[in-house]
Design a protein around this motif. Sequence first.
Motif, PDB file in Angstrom:
ATOM      1  N   LYS A  87      31.795   4.475 -41.057  1.00  0.00           N
ATOM      2  CA  LYS A  87      32.633   3.601 -40.241  1.00  0.00           C
ATOM      3  C   LYS A  87      32.963   4.256 -38.901  1.00  0.00           C
ATOM      4  CE  LYS A  87      34.959   0.957 -43.895  1.00  0.00           C
ATOM      5  NZ  LYS A  87      36.271   0.627 -44.511  1.00  0.00           N
ATOM      6  N   ALA A  88      33.250   5.570 -38.933  1.00  0.00           N
ATOM      7  CA  ALA A  88      33.580   6.266 -37.690  1.00  0.00           C
ATOM      8  C   ALA A  88      32.399   6.245 -36.726  1.00  0.00           C
ATOM      9  CB  ALA A  88      33.994   7.704 -38.004  1.00  0.00           C
ATOM     10  N   ALA A  89      31.205   6.416 -37.263  1.00  0.00           N
ATOM     11  CA  ALA A  89      30.017   6.369 -36.404  1.00  0.00           C
ATOM     12  C   ALA A  89      29.840   4.980 -35.798  1.00  0.00           C
ATOM     13  CB  ALA A  89      28.781   6.767 -37.210  1.00  0.00           C
ATOM     14  N   ALA A  90      30.095   3.954 -36.602  1.00  0.00           N
ATOM     15  CA  ALA A  90      29.966   2.585 -36.084  1.00  0.00           C
ATOM     16  C   ALA A  90      31.023   2.308 -35.015  1.00  0.00           C
ATOM     17  CB  ALA A  90      30.088   1.594 -37.233  1.00  0.00           C
ATOM     18  N   ILE A  91      32.244   2.817 -35.235  1.00  0.00           N
ATOM     19  CA  ILE A  91      33.311   2.627 -34.240  1.00  0.00           C
ATOM     20  C   ILE A  91      32.927   3.290 -32.923  1.00  0.00           C
ATOM     21  CG2 ILE A  91      35.689   3.256 -33.673  1.00  0.00           C
ATOM     22  CD1 ILE A  91      36.368   2.851 -36.639  1.00  0.00           C
ATOM     23  N   ARG A  92      32.434   4.507 -33.012  1.00  0.00           N
ATOM     24  CA  ARG A  92      32.027   5.227 -31.786  1.00  0.00           C
ATOM     25  C   ARG A  92      30.916   4.469 -31.054  1.00  0.00           C
ATOM     26  NH1 ARG A  92      31.610  10.470 -29.699  1.00  0.00           N
ATOM     27  NH2 ARG A  92      30.595  10.246 -27.649  1.00  0.00           N
ATOM     28  N   GLN A  93      29.963   3.958 -31.779  1.00  0.00           N
ATOM     29  CA  GLN A  93      28.854   3.246 -31.168  1.00  0.00           C
ATOM     30  C   GLN A  93      29.325   1.964 -30.483  1.00  0.00           C
ATOM     31  OE1 GLN A  93      25.714   2.371 -33.899  1.00  0.00           O
ATOM     32  NE2 GLN A  93      24.304   1.624 -32.314  1.00  0.00           N
ATOM     33  N   LEU A  94      30.230   1.239 -31.124  1.00  0.00           N
ATOM     34  CA  LEU A  94      30.715  -0.006 -30.547  1.00  0.00           C
ATOM     35  C   LEU A  94      31.608   0.245 -29.331  1.00  0.00           C
ATOM     36  CD1 LEU A  94      31.481  -1.974 -33.840  1.00  0.00           C
ATOM     37  CD2 LEU A  94      29.684  -2.477 -32.173  1.00  0.00           C
ATOM     38  N   VAL A  95      32.433   1.297 -29.395  1.00  0.00           N
ATOM     39  CA  VAL A  95      33.268   1.628 -28.242  1.00  0.00           C
ATOM     40  C   VAL A  95      32.395   2.024 -27.058  1.00  0.00           C
ATOM     41  CG1 VAL A  95      34.983   3.250 -27.361  1.00  0.00           C
ATOM     42  CG2 VAL A  95      35.289   2.225 -29.615  1.00  0.00           C
ATOM     43  N   ASP A  96      31.354   2.820 -27.321  1.00  0.00           N
ATOM     44  CA  ASP A  96      30.428   3.208 -26.248  1.00  0.00           C
ATOM     45  C   ASP A  96      29.712   1.995 -25.668  1.00  0.00           C
ATOM     46  OD1 ASP A  96      31.187   5.797 -26.581  1.00  0.00           O
ATOM     47  OD2 ASP A  96      29.396   6.412 -27.694  1.00  0.00           O
ATOM     48  N   ALA A  97      29.563   0.952 -26.498  1.00  0.00           N
ATOM     49  CA  ALA A  97      28.887  -0.252 -26.023  1.00  0.00           C
ATOM     50  C   ALA A  97      29.809  -1.158 -25.224  1.00  0.00           C
ATOM     51  CB  ALA A  97      28.302  -1.019 -27.204  1.00  0.00           C
ATOM     52  N   GLY A  98      31.088  -0.783 -25.094  1.00  0.00           N
ATOM     53  CA  GLY A  98      31.976  -1.532 -24.229  1.00  0.00           C
ATOM     54  C   GLY A  98      32.999  -2.400 -24.927  1.00  0.00           C
ATOM     55  N   TYR A  99      33.136  -2.299 -26.229  1.00  0.00           N
ATOM     56  CA  TYR A  99      34.112  -3.119 -26.938  1.00  0.00           C
ATOM     57  C   TYR A  99      35.473  -2.420 -26.943  1.00  0.00           C
ATOM     58  CZ  TYR A  99      30.230  -5.957 -28.623  1.00  0.00           C
ATOM     59  OH  TYR A  99      29.140  -6.782 -28.697  1.00  0.00           O
ATOM     60  N   GLU A 100      36.532  -3.221 -26.969  1.00  0.00           N
ATOM     61  CA  GLU A 100      37.875  -2.661 -26.989  1.00  0.00           C
ATOM     62  C   GLU A 100      38.106  -1.899 -28.290  1.00  0.00           C
ATOM     63  OE1 GLU A 100      40.696  -5.726 -26.388  1.00  0.00           O
ATOM     64  OE2 GLU A 100      40.157  -6.072 -24.291  1.00  0.00           O
ATOM     65  N   PRO A 101      38.641  -0.689 -28.233  1.00  0.00           N
ATOM     66  CA  PRO A 101      38.810   0.125 -29.447  1.00  0.00           C
ATOM     67  C   PRO A 101      39.608  -0.556 -30.547  1.00  0.00           C
ATOM     68  CG  PRO A 101      39.095   1.469 -27.493  1.00  0.00           C
ATOM     69  CD  PRO A 101      38.994   0.060 -27.019  1.00  0.00           C
ATOM     70  N   LYS A 102      40.708  -1.233 -30.178  1.00  0.00           N
ATOM     71  CA  LYS A 102      41.520  -1.886 -31.211  1.00  0.00           C
ATOM     72  C   LYS A 102      40.745  -2.974 -31.929  1.00  0.00           C
ATOM     73  CE  LYS A 102      46.114  -1.047 -29.271  1.00  0.00           C
ATOM     74  NZ  LYS A 102      47.369  -1.682 -28.788  1.00  0.00           N
ATOM     75  N   SER A 103      39.984  -3.749 -31.188  1.00  0.00           N
ATOM     76  CA  SER A 103      39.196  -4.806 -31.823  1.00  0.00           C
ATOM     77  C   SER A 103      38.079  -4.225 -32.664  1.00  0.00           C
ATOM     78  CB  SER A 103      38.633  -5.748 -30.756  1.00  0.00           C
ATOM     79  OG  SER A 103      37.621  -5.111 -29.981  1.00  0.00           O
ATOM     80  N   VAL A 104      37.548  -3.083 -32.265  1.00  0.00           N
ATOM     81  CA  VAL A 104      36.488  -2.439 -33.050  1.00  0.00           C
ATOM     82  C   VAL A 104      37.021  -2.001 -34.409  1.00  0.00           C
ATOM     83  CG1 VAL A 104      34.975  -0.431 -33.177  1.00  0.00           C
ATOM     84  CG2 VAL A 104      35.162  -1.714 -31.048  1.00  0.00           C
ATOM     85  N   VAL A 105      38.184  -1.347 -34.423  1.00  0.00           N
ATOM     86  CA  VAL A 105      38.769  -0.894 -35.689  1.00  0.00           C
ATOM     87  C   VAL A 105      39.078  -2.083 -36.597  1.00  0.00           C
ATOM     88  CG1 VAL A 105      40.736   0.276 -36.740  1.00  0.00           C
ATOM     89  CG2 VAL A 105      39.699   1.202 -34.655  1.00  0.00           C
ATOM     90  N   ALA A 106      39.653  -3.144 -36.018  1.00  0.00           N
ATOM     91  CA  ALA A 106      39.981  -4.321 -36.823  1.00  0.00           C
ATOM     92  C   ALA A 106      38.725  -4.962 -37.397  1.00  0.00           C
ATOM     93  CB  ALA A 106      40.746  -5.335 -35.967  1.00  0.00           C
ATOM     94  N   ALA A 107      37.655  -5.032 -36.607  1.00  0.00           N
ATOM     95  CA  ALA A 107      36.413  -5.648 -37.081  1.00  0.00           C
ATOM     96  C   ALA A 107      35.755  -4.812 -38.179  1.00  0.00           C
ATOM     97  CB  ALA A 107      35.450  -5.833 -35.908  1.00  0.00           C
ATOM     98  N   ILE A 108      35.780  -3.499 -38.045  1.00  0.00           N
ATOM     99  CA  ILE A 108      35.157  -2.627 -39.046  1.00  0.00           C
ATOM    100  C   ILE A 108      35.923  -2.687 -40.359  1.00  0.00           C
ATOM    101  CG2 ILE A 108      34.657  -0.238 -39.641  1.00  0.00           C
ATOM    102  CD1 ILE A 108      32.665  -1.420 -37.706  1.00  0.00           C
ATOM    103  N   GLU A 109      37.246  -2.646 -40.280  1.00  0.00           N
ATOM    104  CA  GLU A 109      38.043  -2.665 -41.505  1.00  0.00           C
ATOM    105  C   GLU A 109      37.955  -4.006 -42.208  1.00  0.00           C
ATOM    106  OE1 GLU A 109      39.564  -0.282 -43.089  1.00  0.00           O
ATOM    107  OE2 GLU A 109      38.909   1.177 -41.595  1.00  0.00           O
ATOM    108  N   ALA A 110      37.893  -5.095 -41.457  1.00  0.00           N
ATOM    109  CA  ALA A 110      37.830  -6.426 -42.054  1.00  0.00           C
ATOM    110  C   ALA A 110      36.401  -6.879 -42.326  1.00  0.00           C
ATOM    111  CB  ALA A 110      38.515  -7.439 -41.140  1.00  0.00           C
ATOM    112  N   GLU A 111      35.415  -6.075 -41.856  1.00  0.00           N
ATOM    113  CA  GLU A 111      33.997  -6.437 -41.986  1.00  0.00           C
ATOM    114  C   GLU A 111      33.747  -7.825 -41.384  1.00  0.00           C
ATOM    115  OE1 GLU A 111      32.671  -6.028 -45.977  1.00  0.00           O
ATOM    116  OE2 GLU A 111      33.368  -3.967 -46.194  1.00  0.00           O
TER     117      GLU A 111
END
Length: 465
Positions: free
Chosen positions: A396-420
Amino acid sequence: MGLLSRVAAEARGRRQRAQGRKSWSEPAFWDLDRLRWPFIGSSSLSSDREQIENDFEGYVQGIYKRNGPIAALMLVRLAVFSEARFTFRRMRNGRPGDLFGTQALALLEKPWPGGTTGDLLARMIQDADLAGNAFIARVPGTDRLRRLRPDWVTIVSASKSEPELYGAALDAEVVGYYYSPRAPGVRTDTLLLPSQVAHFAPIPDPEFSWRGMSWLTPVLREISSDLAATQHKLKFFENGATPSLAVRLDASVTPEMFERFKTLMNESHAGVDNAYKTLYLGGGADVTPLTMDLRALDFKSIQGAGESRLAAAAGVPATIVGFSEGLQGSSLNAGNYSSARRRFADATMRPLWRNVAGSLASLVEVPSGAELWFDARDISFLQDDRKDAAEIQQAKAAAIRQLVDAGYEPKSVVAAIEAEDMTLLTHTGLYSVQLQPPTTATPAEPTTDGPTPPDDPSGPDPAEE
């Protein structure tokens, strides 16, 4: 007269009719199927009552307290099941979210004076194993819970459109739980509303709409066989740990002489205290063994196979409970044991925890947008699963890092990963290294202060001028 008034009136009538009986366990008194009135019918598919069919006391006295394998299986289930804690889980767009707690959970954490969540769960799984049903009631006017003995509870259902069909009507629903505690000389009847009772029935009875079934019911023959095998072993040792013998005497022996001979032989050689003594026979007596010993009967394999069938019905691998067939060969290899443990946790315990959380939700105030759930993170039996959980967190941490690097807001990334749920992602409009907004400032003008910059070497040569 409303439904509750009718049931209460019938309860008073039953108490009056019951007076004068010598025994409160007389079958005629408890054969309620013979009684017919608008809302309390026979225990069948077309009934408004669903009573506990099994003889609860018989299961307790005849099986749980007399059969070692059954007691071992139930204790393993109880030990792991009672380790869970309750919490609330947020729901977002139908998907589970984070866990949290409120003061409403205090009712489940301290269900009665001196009681804990573990005590509550232990009672519920024990009743569910023996009777197929567990009933927990909230004591009116208090913040206390009360375990209701399952064979003293009757599930009452009713239909508004077709009352003559009772529980078989299309719109039939549970309207209450009829609690009838039984004590010598005293009996009270109370109708509890569905909001006052948590009904835990993990295995539905296919013949009824709301009643559960004990996992012991399908294996009663295996239990009887195991009891018989244990009794056979006991008798083998009680009779001197020797095979049965046939003793032939001479035809001239009279019946009186035969009886005296039999009495003397039993006194000298019957029983475990006389095992392995030398057998002395008089003239004309001949001894022939009739049966084989336990090894010749392959007693261990016979009893072990029966134990495995019981373990399968309980959903507990033989390796986990420690049965003989689970302690042979490769069963105890680390990989095999881990597989058995995971099977027990994922296929037996987690469905039970999910079911009991849903059952107890009627007794607590569940916050809006959440559900009552269980927390198994602190259960030592499942600690090996923490390694898998750590690997999941790493992914999950790797996916969060990849999505943040791709320009997504960090808070929305964490919420999306946790909720799938990737629809929760919100993009910033920036990409890769451009995540920082570009500067708009113009380059500063050179100042006159300070040393003069050197001449351009590509300019004209002063000597040529």
